[in-house]
Write an enzyme that holds these catalytic residues in place. Sequence first.
Site, mmCIF file in Angstrom:
data_model
loop_
_atom_site.group_PDB
_atom_site.id
_atom_site.type_symbol
_atom_site.label_atom_id
_atom_site.label_comp_id
_atom_site.label_asym_id
_atom_site.label_seq_id
_atom_site.Cartn_x
_atom_site.Cartn_y
_atom_site.Cartn_z
ATOM 1 N N GLU A 1 91.788 37.032 51.145
ATOM 2 C CA GLU A 1 91.336 36.030 50.169
ATOM 3 C C GLU A 1 92.246 34.813 50.117
ATOM 4 O O GLU A 1 91.775 33.675 50.017
ATOM 5 C CB GLU A 1 91.222 36.654 48.772
ATOM 6 C CG GLU A 1 90.112 37.675 48.625
ATOM 7 C CD GLU A 1 90.511 39.071 49.078
ATOM 8 O OE1 GLU A 1 91.670 39.261 49.510
ATOM 9 O OE2 GLU A 1 89.669 39.978 48.999
ATOM 10 N N PHE B 1 88.955 39.851 43.062
ATOM 11 C CA PHE B 1 89.521 39.516 44.376
ATOM 12 C C PHE B 1 90.152 38.122 44.388
ATOM 13 O O PHE B 1 90.716 37.701 45.395
ATOM 14 C CB PHE B 1 88.446 39.586 45.468
ATOM 15 C CG PHE B 1 87.774 40.932 45.611
ATOM 16 C CD1 PHE B 1 88.270 42.068 44.997
ATOM 17 C CD2 PHE B 1 86.621 41.057 46.379
ATOM 18 C CE1 PHE B 1 87.634 43.295 45.123
ATOM 19 C CE2 PHE B 1 85.981 42.276 46.516
ATOM 20 C CZ PHE B 1 86.482 43.401 45.887
ATOM 21 N N HIS C 1 87.742 46.480 39.394
ATOM 22 C CA HIS C 1 86.496 45.829 39.808
ATOM 23 C C HIS C 1 85.724 45.246 38.633
ATOM 24 O O HIS C 1 84.581 44.846 38.791
ATOM 25 C CB HIS C 1 85.589 46.828 40.534
ATOM 26 C CG HIS C 1 85.836 46.925 42.010
ATOM 27 N ND1 HIS C 1 87.058 47.198 42.540
ATOM 28 C CD2 HIS C 1 84.998 46.780 43.077
ATOM 29 C CE1 HIS C 1 86.973 47.234 43.865
ATOM 30 N NE2 HIS C 1 85.740 46.981 44.219
#
Lengths: 338, 330
Positions: free
Chosen positions: B58, B84, B127
Amino acid sequence: MTAIGDNDRRLEKYRRMQRIRQFETKAETIHAAGEIPGALHTYAGMEASGVGACMALRDDDYMVGTHRSHGHPIAKGSTLRPLMAELLGKATGVCKGKGGSMHLSDFSMGSLGETSIVGSGGPVAAGAALGAKLQGLDRVALCFFGDGASSEGAIHEGMNLAAVWKLPAIFVCENNRFGMSTPTSSAVAGANVADRAHGYGIPGVIVDGQDVDAVEDAVREAVDRARAGKGPTLIETKTYRYSDHAVNMGRDLTPRGPEHEEWVGRDPIALYRARLVSDGVAEADLAAIENAIADEVADALSFARESAYPTFEEAFDHVFVERLPIPADVAAHANLGA
Amino acid sequence: MARITFLEAIYQAQAEELERDPAVFMMGEDIRCNVFGTTTGFVERFGEERIRDTPISENGFIGAAGGAAMVGMRPIVDATLSSFLYPAMDQICSIIAKSRYIYGGQARLPLVIRSCMFYGNSNAAQHSDRPYPMFMNMPGLKIIAPSDAADMKGLLKAAIRDDDPVMCFEDGTCWMNKAEVPDDPDFVVPIGKGDIKREGTDITVIAIAGGVNVALKAAKQLQGEGISVEVIDPRTLVPLDRELILKSVRKTGRAICVDPANRTCSAASEIAATIVEEAFDALRSPVVRITTPDTHLPFSPHIEKPLYPSVERIVDAARRLVGAVQYQSA
């Protein structure tokens, strides 16, 4: 760039190295006198690395540098006035007084930033190379970084991306033997940063960073490879930083051993001068270059000193394309006369 | 006009802008396959050069978007999940947010960073984040967080056309919601303008992203109790449409901020502080924040779901503010 003959090219390399050295010598002096605010990270000892690398580039090629940012723009061909004005925090500075010594970035010379978060230029260079590729241009993007930054993930992510997409990028690690005051040998695993290239399936090249011709040759080969669509190269210039991490801090951050004298004895500018003289260049011609650059530096300093500081409102410029509104309470108490 | 989902709106906005401007291109993890369906068929339609699957890296590819933008491209980065973004904080904060400023306006970074807030579905703490408040604290980043398909399409198109970096937070709880969305390829929703999603007179509820739909349900229920709720969706968090919020609060005299982010330094906190500073004289009751508490999100749905702003919590707060029940400090 206008075409220059071989002899002129060599003199140009000498000129740019002298320009960096004299610019910084002056900057260090006035920094000690309190005329330059903030920290000053000098490039002295490393001139052959920056100049050799940039002489292998075209004017329209891209370059991303480091917080040791005086050498790179001068090596790429920047003029001194906006650079010196930036050091003094003036509105005529190359970054309009927003960047200072660590960020002397001249976009008109293809610079895309001299970033002071070490290693953070890696992805930017990969992206600029990607942009050139998508635009169908044969430009390359060169990323300078230090041995300290060679342990940053960003550099490796940038190299991996450039390698996997075969982008026209060149990664030049200027190994000056210290990350701040920590010797490279105790911070970087493995003998050479360049060895890490093998992990990405790209060439890893080690070059004498005190030899401007050798650096130029190595980078030129990498540039040719990049323009031919064969992807990036990692080049490690073995060089040496004369001063502490930042100058005039009043502390000896770097205990230097006998190697210091050895490195100073291989000063890149003195070495090149001797080579030019032995090749038949007249000493008077070199002295004339040195004097002309002394005048350039003096002129840049006069320009910087005579320039105005930015207005307070400019603190709110360039966060976005449109200027930010200035909060009333801040404006009311700002020292607008400064 | 066609009735489409939030996800379809993302797809359409990208496809139309890729079609319109050759400087626009996309990159991200697994966008060729794209589990969420927002880029389906793009490789066939726009080619591999413009639709790029990246390494799982990323910081590398978001930073590369910055570099590409600096040389004249208009990248759309699909960072999949908002969590992320953390590995890319270096490039987002130090390069993308600051390069224009630190180089005195020499750099221009027209790029969009898309990511989904994938919360409320038992994917545990790593998440399930809603991290837009962190980025609100970093100057130089525009932030959009739409709640319906029309705003999603219009704001994303505006973001792609914007000359500043824009972070687009896509609320996963809104994905399947449908709305009438204009077909006009030049339909854009201006960045920085909020929207009144429902008019009312007793309480202003300023809700963020998926919180808007929860607030609208609460407003409907409160209407049955004789409490009239105005629901404001700022849509854009940076710049924030403070005037729209203040105008509404001056009308109703009461405010509830509904924000799926964690409580401390949330968007709700910023909005509440703005109301107290700028419209204190109009307030008839304390400003209340309905947020997710400052805990991580657990896996077990039994204990995850009650953490988010709910209709019940909003209804309860509204009743207290209008004096239907005694106000008790949280």
